[in-house]
Write an enzyme that holds these catalytic residues in place. Structure first.
Site, PDB file in Angstrom:
ATOM      1  CG  ASP A 192       1.109  10.941   3.043  1.00 30.11           C
ATOM      2  OD1 ASP A 192       0.319  10.379   3.811  1.00 30.11           O
ATOM      3  OD2 ASP A 192       1.774  10.321   2.195  1.00 30.11           O
ATOM      4  CG  ASP A 205      -5.081   7.300  -4.451  1.00 27.08           C
ATOM      5  OD1 ASP A 205      -6.041   7.555  -5.199  1.00 27.08           O
ATOM      6  OD2 ASP A 205      -4.056   6.714  -4.857  1.00 27.08           O
ATOM      7  CG  PHE A 263       3.047   6.402  -8.653  1.00 28.70           C
ATOM      8  CD1 PHE A 263       2.333   5.247  -8.358  1.00 28.70           C
ATOM      9  CD2 PHE A 263       4.112   6.761  -7.828  1.00 28.70           C
ATOM     10  CE1 PHE A 263       2.688   4.457  -7.267  1.00 28.70           C
ATOM     11  CE2 PHE A 263       4.460   5.984  -6.744  1.00 28.70           C
ATOM     12  CZ  PHE A 263       3.751   4.825  -6.459  1.00 28.70           C
ATOM     13  NE  ARG A 273       8.627   6.193   2.947  1.00 25.19           N
ATOM     14  CZ  ARG A 273       7.349   5.835   2.809  1.00 25.19           C
ATOM     15  NH1 ARG A 273       6.422   6.750   2.707  1.00 25.19           N
ATOM     16  NH2 ARG A 273       6.999   4.565   2.788  1.00 25.19           N
TER      17      ARG A 273
HETATM   18  C1  PRP Z   1      -0.425   6.102   1.445  1.00 25.48           C
HETATM   19  C2  PRP Z   1      -0.734   7.437   2.071  1.00 25.48           C
HETATM   20  C3  PRP Z   1      -2.070   7.224   2.727  1.00 25.48           C
HETATM   21  C4  PRP Z   1      -2.714   6.174   1.849  1.00 25.48           C
HETATM   22  C5  PRP Z   1      -3.736   6.801   0.955  1.00 25.48           C
HETATM   23  O1  PRP Z   1       0.146   5.275   2.397  1.00 25.48           O
HETATM   24  O2  PRP Z   1       0.253   7.827   2.990  1.00 25.48           O
HETATM   25  O3  PRP Z   1      -1.936   6.758   4.051  1.00 25.48           O
HETATM   26  O4  PRP Z   1      -1.685   5.584   1.047  1.00 25.48           O
HETATM   27  O5  PRP Z   1      -4.301   5.860   0.078  1.00 25.48           O
HETATM   28  P1  PRP Z   1      -5.829   5.464   0.066  1.00 25.48           P
HETATM   29  O6  PRP Z   1      -6.616   6.718   0.230  1.00 25.48           O
HETATM   30  O7  PRP Z   1      -6.000   4.859  -1.305  1.00 25.48           O
HETATM   31  O8  PRP Z   1      -6.079   4.479   1.166  1.00 25.48           O
HETATM   32  P2  PRP Z   1       0.841   3.887   2.024  1.00 25.48           P
HETATM   33  O9  PRP Z   1      -0.136   2.771   2.249  1.00 25.48           O
HETATM   34  O10 PRP Z   1       1.455   3.974   0.664  1.00 25.48           O
HETATM   35  O11 PRP Z   1       1.945   3.737   3.131  1.00 25.48           O
HETATM   36  P3  PRP Z   1       3.155   4.741   3.474  1.00 25.48           P
HETATM   37  O12 PRP Z   1       2.533   6.004   4.007  1.00 25.48           O
HETATM   38  O13 PRP Z   1       3.927   4.012   4.509  1.00 25.48           O
HETATM   39  O14 PRP Z   1       3.929   4.989   2.204  1.00 25.48           O
END
Ligand code: PRP
Length: 184
Positions: A100, A103, A152, A165
């Site tokens: 998705d 970051d 955010f 979500r």
């Molecule tokens: C979010 C998103 C990515 C990740 C990106 O997942 O879905 O997998 O963070 O961040 P990064 O590039 O800084 O590693 P999250 O860990 O929040 O879990 P979730 O998808 O279950 O909400």
């Protein structure tokens, strides 16, 4: 009732729909005549995956992984581990990771390395959103939906403390009350 109308819209439902359709078009073109192994990163990618696959015409196998950061709930520790999956072997398959959002890039860097060692026939990345610029990552995002501002964001699969979500669009978490929760 979950009131999210006060959150500023970053990308509308319509803009997201068009972006997903455009990505699917690129994937359909590039994988013509091949069978695709789609690997979604839980939980955030579940909405994107569900919409994306309904635009795909190539034969697909769908699987998910779950990753977590070490340490007390932060991604800044830099250490990621696999919590679940993939259920099926990726060896010899044309694997497309479905995210998705990218970051910091930590999650996806770990996952791509993990998958590379398991010898897929090919390995590519599709991310609906990204923060920052593509030049700041050590790998290409082969299929990128949209760059979003460094705020955010919630909705379309992305959460704040497991909420929001289900929003059909992408919004910035902006209220004072929530900002206090986001910024410790
Ligand atoms: C979010 C998103 C990515 C990740 C990106 O997942 O879905 O997998 O963070 O961040 P990064 O590039 O800084 O590693 P999250 O860990 O929040 O879990 P979730 O998808 O279950 O909400």
């Amino acid at each position: 009732m979950d009131d999210f109308s006060r959150f500023k819209v970053i990308l509308s439902q319509d803009e997201i729909e068009r972006t997903v359709a455009r990505l699917a078009e690129e994937i359909n073109r590039d994988y013509q005549g091949r069978r695709l192994f789609l690997l979604g990163v839980l939980k955030g990618s579940f909405v994107f995956m569900a919409d994306l696959v309904r635009h795909l015409h190539v034969p697909v196998e769908i699987d998910f992984v779950r990753l977590a950061s070490y340490g007390p709930g932060t991604k800044s520790s830099g250490k990621v581990r696999l919590v679940h999956g993939p259920g099926a072997s990726v060896r010899g398959k044309d694997v497309l990771v479905v995210e998705d959002i990218v970051d910091s890039g930590l999650t996806i860097t770990f996952l791509l390395e993990y998958l590379r060692r398991r010898k897929p026939a090919s390995l590519r990345l599709c991310s609906l959103f990204m923060k920052g610029s593509p030049q700041s990552f050590p790998f290409p995002i082969d299929y990128l939906g949209a760059q979003v501002p460094e705020v955010f964001v919630v909705g379309y699969g992305l959460d704040f403390n497991e909420r929001y979500r289900n929003l059909p669009d992408l919004r910035e978490l902006t209220t004072d009350q929530d900002a206090e929760e986001v910024v410790p």
